[in-house]
Design a protein around this motif. Structure first.
Motif, mmCIF file in Angstrom:
data_model
loop_
_atom_site.group_PDB
_atom_site.id
_atom_site.type_symbol
_atom_site.label_atom_id
_atom_site.label_comp_id
_atom_site.label_asym_id
_atom_site.label_seq_id
_atom_site.Cartn_x
_atom_site.Cartn_y
_atom_site.Cartn_z
ATOM 1 N N PHE A 304 28.877 -10.663 -15.624
ATOM 2 C CA PHE A 304 28.460 -12.060 -15.519
ATOM 3 C C PHE A 304 27.219 -12.226 -14.661
ATOM 4 C CE2 PHE A 304 32.434 -12.891 -17.562
ATOM 5 C CZ PHE A 304 32.220 -14.076 -18.241
ATOM 6 N N GLY A 305 26.951 -11.267 -13.771
ATOM 7 C CA GLY A 305 25.672 -11.283 -13.078
ATOM 8 C C GLY A 305 24.536 -11.082 -14.062
ATOM 9 N N ILE A 306 24.680 -10.071 -14.932
ATOM 10 C CA ILE A 306 23.671 -9.789 -15.959
ATOM 11 C C ILE A 306 23.579 -10.947 -16.945
ATOM 12 C CG2 ILE A 306 23.099 -8.276 -17.918
ATOM 13 C CD1 ILE A 306 24.502 -6.003 -16.331
ATOM 14 N N VAL A 307 24.736 -11.441 -17.373
ATOM 15 C CA VAL A 307 24.778 -12.519 -18.360
ATOM 16 C C VAL A 307 24.045 -13.759 -17.849
ATOM 17 C CG1 VAL A 307 26.344 -14.239 -19.367
ATOM 18 C CG2 VAL A 307 26.820 -11.806 -19.657
ATOM 19 N N GLN A 308 24.284 -14.129 -16.597
ATOM 20 C CA GLN A 308 23.652 -15.343 -16.077
ATOM 21 C C GLN A 308 22.142 -15.191 -15.947
ATOM 22 O OE1 GLN A 308 24.704 -18.225 -15.873
ATOM 23 N NE2 GLN A 308 26.924 -18.133 -15.743
ATOM 24 N N VAL A 309 21.694 -14.004 -15.521
ATOM 25 C CA VAL A 309 20.250 -13.785 -15.395
ATOM 26 C C VAL A 309 19.579 -13.870 -16.766
ATOM 27 C CG1 VAL A 309 18.461 -12.089 -14.852
ATOM 28 C CG2 VAL A 309 20.343 -12.451 -13.268
ATOM 29 N N VAL A 310 20.166 -13.181 -17.762
ATOM 30 C CA VAL A 310 19.582 -13.198 -19.108
ATOM 31 C C VAL A 310 19.637 -14.610 -19.687
ATOM 32 C CG1 VAL A 310 19.824 -12.317 -21.468
ATOM 33 C CG2 VAL A 310 20.149 -10.782 -19.524
ATOM 34 N N TYR A 311 20.742 -15.288 -19.437
ATOM 35 C CA TYR A 311 20.917 -16.640 -19.965
ATOM 36 C C TYR A 311 19.907 -17.609 -19.356
ATOM 37 C CZ TYR A 311 23.525 -20.779 -21.549
ATOM 38 O OH TYR A 311 23.913 -21.944 -22.151
ATOM 39 N N ILE A 312 19.704 -17.516 -18.035
ATOM 40 C CA ILE A 312 18.797 -18.430 -17.351
ATOM 41 C C ILE A 312 17.339 -18.146 -17.692
ATOM 42 C CG2 ILE A 312 17.977 -19.112 -15.046
ATOM 43 C CD1 ILE A 312 20.857 -18.842 -14.067
ATOM 44 N N LEU A 313 17.047 -16.908 -18.093
ATOM 45 C CA LEU A 313 15.672 -16.575 -18.493
ATOM 46 C C LEU A 313 15.173 -17.486 -19.622
ATOM 47 C CD1 LEU A 313 15.580 -12.667 -18.423
ATOM 48 C CD2 LEU A 313 14.149 -14.206 -17.085
ATOM 49 N N GLY A 314 16.101 -17.982 -20.441
ATOM 50 C CA GLY A 314 15.712 -18.913 -21.498
ATOM 51 C C GLY A 314 15.013 -18.260 -22.675
ATOM 52 N N VAL A 315 15.538 -17.092 -23.110
ATOM 53 C CA VAL A 315 14.934 -16.406 -24.253
ATOM 54 C C VAL A 315 15.020 -17.272 -25.503
ATOM 55 C CG1 VAL A 315 15.016 -14.347 -25.710
ATOM 56 C CG2 VAL A 315 15.490 -14.163 -23.262
#
Length: 330
Positions: A304-315
């Protein structure tokens, strides 16, 4: 403050990419968790997570640690997309004019996200668990096979050979074969075995995780209109995931046991959640509900650390040519 509209397609893309990246990184630990949760105290094959991973590599090869990864990677995209996008959707609907949500409304949004995701989570984990647990059953059969020989002094050599003699013959069953068999014998409800236990796990998890992440992430924001640094979002995701994972681990044990269709001859079957809880308490004690807890923390925290960072990046917003929008800054 005018409330900005969120883009559901962009959020679904973000959630899907986030899930793929996160699961790829932590899948071997998830396999160890499943096998540790399924083994009984009187039929112990693995002592701990590292022992499980080492024996898996020795007996099934390196890719044995990724048994069930294909179905997980295929379905984790819609699963994480639904979970994260649904939470954002409910937060958006519960927020009035972009104002900050109360803790109760944050928990309500998390509850809605947890309820939505089980549509994909239940069949995904149903298939994944069958594939992940096949190696444990094979290892247990090998161990039981050498026990009579141990009485005659040959046990130690045979037992060591069972894990060091190259990849052992493990029945190779695909997710497609399992799905066809379940549909043939049990219908569509067969894929949703353990739905109640999945709801028991995922709703409380989301109710704890999402509000806790939002508040931890807000602590790292330079101002109300700026996002927290990526490293802070990663730490916040890890801490919130770790807390939520430990809180619902007993429900995860129950879910794993109910969804494991193939059992050894001496392993009991369960007739629902209540029966599962009762039999585990009687035969293994309350400590059994914490099986795999350390593995689960090691899965959920970085996932979930990875998921939140990727999610917040806004790809997703980038691909669709939209401006990024983060509800956690509102």
């Amino acid at each position: 403050m005018t409330q900005q509209q969120i883009s559901l397609p962009a959020k679904l893309i973000n959630g899907g990419i986030a899930g793929l990246v996160g699961v790829t990184c932590v899948f071997p630990i998830d396999l160890a968790k499943t096998r540790l949760q399924n083994q009984r105290s009187d039929q112990q094959v693995y002592r701990n997570m590292m022992d499980c991973l080492i024996k898996t590599v020795r007996s099934e090869g390196y890719f044995g640690m990724y048994r069930g990864a294909a179905v997980n990677l295929t379905l984790v995209t819609p699963e994480k997309a639904i979970k994260l996008a649904a939470n954002d959707f409910f937060r958006h609907k519960l927020s009035k004019d972009g104002s900050r949500l109360t803790v109760f409304k944050e928990m309500l949004a998390g509850c809605g996200a947890g309820m939505c995701q089980v549509i994909i989570t239940t069949p995904m984990e149903m298939l994944k668990i069958q594939l992940q647990d096949a190696g444990r059953l094979a290892a247990q059969q090998r161990k039981l096979a050498v026990l009579p020989a141990m009485k005659f002094g040959a046990g130690n050599a045979l037992l060591s050979c069972s894990y060091s003699g190259g990849p052992a013959p493990v029945l190779r069953v695909s997710a497609t074969q399992i799905t066809q068999e379940l549909l043939r014998t049990r219908g569509i409800q067969g894929l949703y075995t353990g739905l109640g236990a999945t709801l028991m796990r995922d709703i409380p998890f989301s109710m704890v995780y999402f509000p806790l992440f939002a508040h931890l992430n807000n602590l790292g924001q330079p101002s109300e209109m700026e996002k927290a640094p990526f490293y802070w979002s990663f730490i916040s995701g890890c801490m919130a995931g770790c807390t939520a994972a430990v809180a619902v681990n007993p429900c995860d044990v129950i879910k794993t046991r109910l969804q494991s269709l193939k059992k050894s001859t001496s392993e009991e079957s369960y007739n629902g959640v209540v029966d599962c809880i009762s039999k585990i308490m009687q035969k293994e004690g309350p400590g059994a509900f914490l099986k795999g807890a350390s593995c689960r923390v090691l899965i959920i925290a970085p996932l979930f650390g990875i998921v939140q960072v990727v999610y917040i990046l806004g790809v997703g917003e980038f691909l669709l040519g939209q401006s990024p929008y983060n509800l956690y800054t509102s």
